[in-house]
Write an enzyme that holds these catalytic residues in place. Structure first.
Site, PDB file in Angstrom:
ATOM      1  N   SER A   1       0.835  -1.208   0.000  1.00 43.01           N
ATOM      2  CA  SER A   1       0.000   0.000   0.000  1.00 43.01           C
ATOM      3  C   SER A   1       0.867   1.255   0.000  1.00 43.01           C
ATOM      4  O   SER A   1       1.946   1.275   0.594  1.00 43.01           O
ATOM      5  CB  SER A   1      -0.876  -0.021   1.253  1.00 43.01           C
ATOM      6  OG  SER A   1      -1.358   1.263   1.539  1.00 43.01           O
TER       7      SER A   1
ATOM      8  N   GLN B   1       0.192  -0.532  -4.781  1.00 41.40           N
ATOM      9  CA  GLN B   1      -1.093   0.190  -4.788  1.00 41.40           C
ATOM     10  C   GLN B   1      -0.813   1.674  -4.708  1.00 41.40           C
ATOM     11  O   GLN B   1      -0.207   2.162  -3.759  1.00 41.40           O
ATOM     12  CB  GLN B   1      -1.954  -0.276  -3.611  1.00 41.40           C
ATOM     13  CG  GLN B   1      -3.279   0.448  -3.500  1.00 41.40           C
ATOM     14  CD  GLN B   1      -3.232   1.586  -2.502  1.00 41.40           C
ATOM     15  OE1 GLN B   1      -2.768   1.395  -1.384  1.00 41.40           O
ATOM     16  NE2 GLN B   1      -3.683   2.776  -2.891  1.00 41.40           N
TER      17      GLN B   1
ATOM     18  N   TYR C   1      -2.032   5.889  -5.426  1.00 39.28           N
ATOM     19  CA  TYR C   1      -3.089   6.881  -5.602  1.00 39.28           C
ATOM     20  C   TYR C   1      -2.550   7.901  -6.596  1.00 39.28           C
ATOM     21  O   TYR C   1      -1.345   8.147  -6.639  1.00 39.28           O
ATOM     22  CB  TYR C   1      -3.396   7.595  -4.281  1.00 39.28           C
ATOM     23  CG  TYR C   1      -4.029   6.714  -3.227  1.00 39.28           C
ATOM     24  CD1 TYR C   1      -5.348   6.284  -3.356  1.00 39.28           C
ATOM     25  CD2 TYR C   1      -3.320   6.327  -2.087  1.00 39.28           C
ATOM     26  CE1 TYR C   1      -5.934   5.478  -2.379  1.00 39.28           C
ATOM     27  CE2 TYR C   1      -3.899   5.530  -1.110  1.00 39.28           C
ATOM     28  CZ  TYR C   1      -5.207   5.107  -1.263  1.00 39.28           C
ATOM     29  OH  TYR C   1      -5.776   4.320  -0.303  1.00 39.28           O
TER      30      TYR C   1
ATOM     31  N   THR D   1      -6.129   2.559  -6.625  1.00 35.09           N
ATOM     32  CA  THR D   1      -7.355   2.479  -5.813  1.00 35.09           C
ATOM     33  C   THR D   1      -8.204   3.710  -6.094  1.00 35.09           C
ATOM     34  O   THR D   1      -7.731   4.841  -5.961  1.00 35.09           O
ATOM     35  CB  THR D   1      -6.996   2.398  -4.317  1.00 35.09           C
ATOM     36  OG1 THR D   1      -6.273   1.172  -4.110  1.00 35.09           O
ATOM     37  CG2 THR D   1      -8.238   2.394  -3.445  1.00 35.09           C
TER      38      THR D   1
ATOM     39  N   LYS E   1      -8.610  -0.756  -8.727  1.00 36.56           N
ATOM     40  CA  LYS E   1      -9.197  -1.385  -7.531  1.00 36.56           C
ATOM     41  C   LYS E   1     -10.324  -0.519  -6.983  1.00 36.56           C
ATOM     42  O   LYS E   1     -10.141   0.682  -6.749  1.00 36.56           O
ATOM     43  CB  LYS E   1      -8.107  -1.533  -6.466  1.00 36.56           C
ATOM     44  CG  LYS E   1      -8.589  -2.076  -5.125  1.00 36.56           C
ATOM     45  CD  LYS E   1      -7.393  -2.339  -4.210  1.00 36.56           C
ATOM     46  CE  LYS E   1      -7.782  -2.984  -2.904  1.00 36.56           C
ATOM     47  NZ  LYS E   1      -8.352  -2.070  -1.934  1.00 36.56           N
TER      48      LYS E   1
ATOM     49  N   HIS F   1     -13.331  -1.950  -0.883  1.00 35.69           N
ATOM     50  CA  HIS F   1     -12.351  -1.622   0.159  1.00 35.69           C
ATOM     51  C   HIS F   1     -12.670  -2.382   1.460  1.00 35.69           C
ATOM     52  O   HIS F   1     -12.492  -1.876   2.563  1.00 35.69           O
ATOM     53  CB  HIS F   1     -12.375  -0.107   0.415  1.00 35.69           C
ATOM     54  CG  HIS F   1     -11.026   0.499   0.669  1.00 35.69           C
ATOM     55  ND1 HIS F   1     -10.349   1.251  -0.246  1.00 35.69           N
ATOM     56  CD2 HIS F   1     -10.229   0.496   1.769  1.00 35.69           C
ATOM     57  CE1 HIS F   1      -9.208   1.691   0.258  1.00 35.69           C
ATOM     58  NE2 HIS F   1      -9.108   1.227   1.487  1.00 35.69           N
TER      59      HIS F   1
HETATM   60  C1  FMN Z   1      -6.648  -2.560   7.968  1.00 36.82           C
HETATM   61  C2  FMN Z   1      -6.904  -2.381   6.509  1.00 36.82           C
HETATM   62  C3  FMN Z   1      -6.159  -1.446   5.799  1.00 36.82           C
HETATM   63  C4  FMN Z   1      -6.379  -1.268   4.421  1.00 36.82           C
HETATM   64  N1  FMN Z   1      -5.585  -0.386   3.732  1.00 36.82           N
HETATM   65  C5  FMN Z   1      -5.757  -0.254   2.387  1.00 36.82           C
HETATM   66  C6  FMN Z   1      -4.912   0.609   1.630  1.00 36.82           C
HETATM   67  O1  FMN Z   1      -4.002   1.243   2.156  1.00 36.82           O
HETATM   68  N2  FMN Z   1      -5.136   0.711   0.291  1.00 36.82           N
HETATM   69  C7  FMN Z   1      -6.123   0.010  -0.341  1.00 36.82           C
HETATM   70  O2  FMN Z   1      -6.292   0.124  -1.554  1.00 36.82           O
HETATM   71  N3  FMN Z   1      -6.933  -0.835   0.352  1.00 36.82           N
HETATM   72  C8  FMN Z   1      -6.766  -0.981   1.687  1.00 36.82           C
HETATM   73  N4  FMN Z   1      -7.572  -1.853   2.383  1.00 36.82           N
HETATM   74  C9  FMN Z   1      -8.561  -2.661   1.650  1.00 36.82           C
HETATM   75  C10 FMN Z   1      -7.947  -3.988   1.202  1.00 36.82           C
HETATM   76  O3  FMN Z   1      -7.011  -3.788   0.169  1.00 36.82           O
HETATM   77  C11 FMN Z   1      -9.021  -4.928   0.668  1.00 36.82           C
HETATM   78  O4  FMN Z   1      -9.749  -4.270  -0.335  1.00 36.82           O
HETATM   79  C12 FMN Z   1      -9.990  -5.438   1.728  1.00 36.82           C
HETATM   80  O5  FMN Z   1      -9.313  -5.724   2.926  1.00 36.82           O
HETATM   81  C13 FMN Z   1     -10.701  -6.683   1.227  1.00 36.82           C
HETATM   82  O6  FMN Z   1     -11.659  -7.125   2.127  1.00 36.82           O
HETATM   83  P1  FMN Z   1     -11.367  -8.273   3.218  1.00 36.82           P
HETATM   84  O7  FMN Z   1     -10.623  -7.627   4.317  1.00 36.82           O
HETATM   85  O8  FMN Z   1     -12.745  -8.705   3.602  1.00 36.82           O
HETATM   86  O9  FMN Z   1     -10.580  -9.370   2.537  1.00 36.82           O
HETATM   87  C14 FMN Z   1      -7.384  -2.023   3.756  1.00 36.82           C
HETATM   88  C15 FMN Z   1      -8.110  -2.963   4.479  1.00 36.82           C
HETATM   89  C16 FMN Z   1      -7.889  -3.159   5.842  1.00 36.82           C
HETATM   90  C17 FMN Z   1      -8.691  -4.186   6.579  1.00 36.82           C
END
Ligand code: FMN
Length: 362
Positions: free
Chosen positions: A88, A109, A111, A137, A234, A258
């Site tokens: 990320s 990933q 922005y 994203t 994404k 997300h």
């Molecule tokens: C703690 C946490 C931090 C996340 N940080 C990002 C991020 O920095 N960038 C991003 O595109 N998605 C982020 N996500 C989303 C994840 O990439 C992903 O889309 C999501 O966790 C998928 O769902 P799941 O947790 O049910 O598998 C984050 C998710 C969580 C739980």
């Protein structure tokens, strides 16, 4: 406790968070018995990378919040399990250190920030480190309303809240690491000289000020031109947006909300697969991201038309519980469930999964 809620929580009423997993229960798997499942082939490819099984690691910020080894622990586990690691932009390990940490394909990933120079800097660094793909994203024009984080004080950097005081006291070593060693620093931003000079009131404030609400598909075209490698978008959920992604130069889409952390009431990714696959399978690869907790979820998503699945919390809970060993344990369980489900459904290769193996419950 605040860290648990940051990991576990979602936006607003958490309808989408719950729905992401619940939606899988509305699909049934149709077994094809006596199909010689003595050998199950889980190998597949995504954006030209061969992987050992159809599950990759989603990008998640601030991994050192959960364990001191942070991103490095997850990279090493991803390598052992023959899959792709995604870093990320708000990770706590640099693009370069992640590349050095393991030998698996990496996705970054990104922005598109108001300061295009910063985005450009990331692109150049990813090229230099041979990242396999870039992932933009697009579901975060503003931050989602994660009420658990407001309550427990973990919205950006840890904030003191009386409600969480006992938990912080109990984890004094964690607090010391975060404060003294600055383990939560968004190092990819601060390692860019240009950005570092502009970070005045804190990195998170800087990032928020850089999120560009005026982005359009023209910016995706710009990014595709600058990167020129595999580009994943994404945070898409509709056929129309996925078509625009393909028209703008993307090679894959991550059907995702997300993990229920942004728009509440967005549909579950699994429910969006078949329409996107029917319309765009020949133009885009499809990654199902969100709600995956069981091996049968992976098999259902692939049977509906996804190329691979991606998991966030599924590995983060393992990371929080036991670092690299914890992530490996989580991946071991999921891997064995996928394999077992394939045997029980009577399909010996993920390349053979199709709609004949799945139906919506009547
Ligand atoms: C703690 C946490 C931090 C996340 N940080 C990002 C991020 O920095 N960038 C991003 O595109 N998605 C982020 N996500 C989303 C994840 O990439 C992903 O889309 C999501 O966790 C998928 O769902 P799941 O947790 O049910 O598998 C984050 C998710 C969580 C739980």
């Amino acid at each position: 406790m605040p860290v648990f809620h940051y990991l576990d929580g979602g936006a607003d009423d958490e309808l989408t968070l719950a729905r992401n997993t619940d939606a899988f229960n509305e699909y049934e798997l149709l077994p094809s018995q006596l199909s010689d499942v003595s050998h199950i082939d889980l190998k597949t490819t995504i954006f030209g990378q061969a992987i050992d099984w159809p599950v990759m690691i989603s990008p998640t910020g601030a991994s050192k919040l959960f364990h001191r080894d942070g991103e490095t622990a997850v990279v090493r586990a991803a390598e052992k399990f023959g899959t792709i690691y995604s870093l990320s932009t708000v990770g706590t390990t640099t693009i370069e250190d992640v590349a050095r940490a393991g030998n698996c394909p990496m996705m970054y990933q990104i922005y598109v920030f108001k300061d295009r120079g910063l985005t450009d800097n990331f692109i150049e660094r990813c090229k230099a480190q041979n990242y396999a793909a870039l992932c933009l994203t697009v579901d975060t024009p503003v931050a989602g309303n994660r009420e658990r984080d407001h309550v427990y004080g973990l919205s950006a950097a840890p904030k003191f809240r009386w409600r969480s005081a006992l938990s912080f006291v109990r984890h004094a070593d964690w607090l010391a690491r975060v404060i003294l060693r600055k383990d939560l620093e968004m190092v990819n931003i601060t390692s860019d000289d240009h950005a570092a000079r502009r970070v005045k009131s804190g990195v998170m404030d800087y990032i928020n000020s850089q999120l560009d609400r005026s982005l359009t598909w023209r910016d995706v075209e710009w990014l595709a031109g600058r990167w020129s490698g595999p580009l994943v978008i994404k945070g898409l959920l509709t056929v129309e947006d996925c078509r625009k992604a393909a028209d703008s130069g993307a090679t894959a889409v991550m059907l995702s909300n997300h993990g229920g952390r942004q728009l509440d009431s967005a549909p579950a990714p699994v429910d969006c697969i078949s329409a996107v696959a029917d319309a765009l399978r020949d133009r885009l690869e499809i990654i199902c991201d969100g709600g995956i907790r069981r091996g049968n979820h992976v098999v259902k998503a692939l049977a509906l038309g996804a190329n691979v699945c991606s998991i966030g919390r599924g590995y983060l809970f393992g990371l929080a519980a036991g670092g690299q060993a914890g992530v490996e344990r989580a991946l071991t369980l999921l891997h064995s469930e996928v394999e077992r489900t394939m045997a029980l459904v009577g399909c010996n290769s993920v390349s053979k999964l199709d709609r004949s193996y799945v139906q919506k419950r009547h």
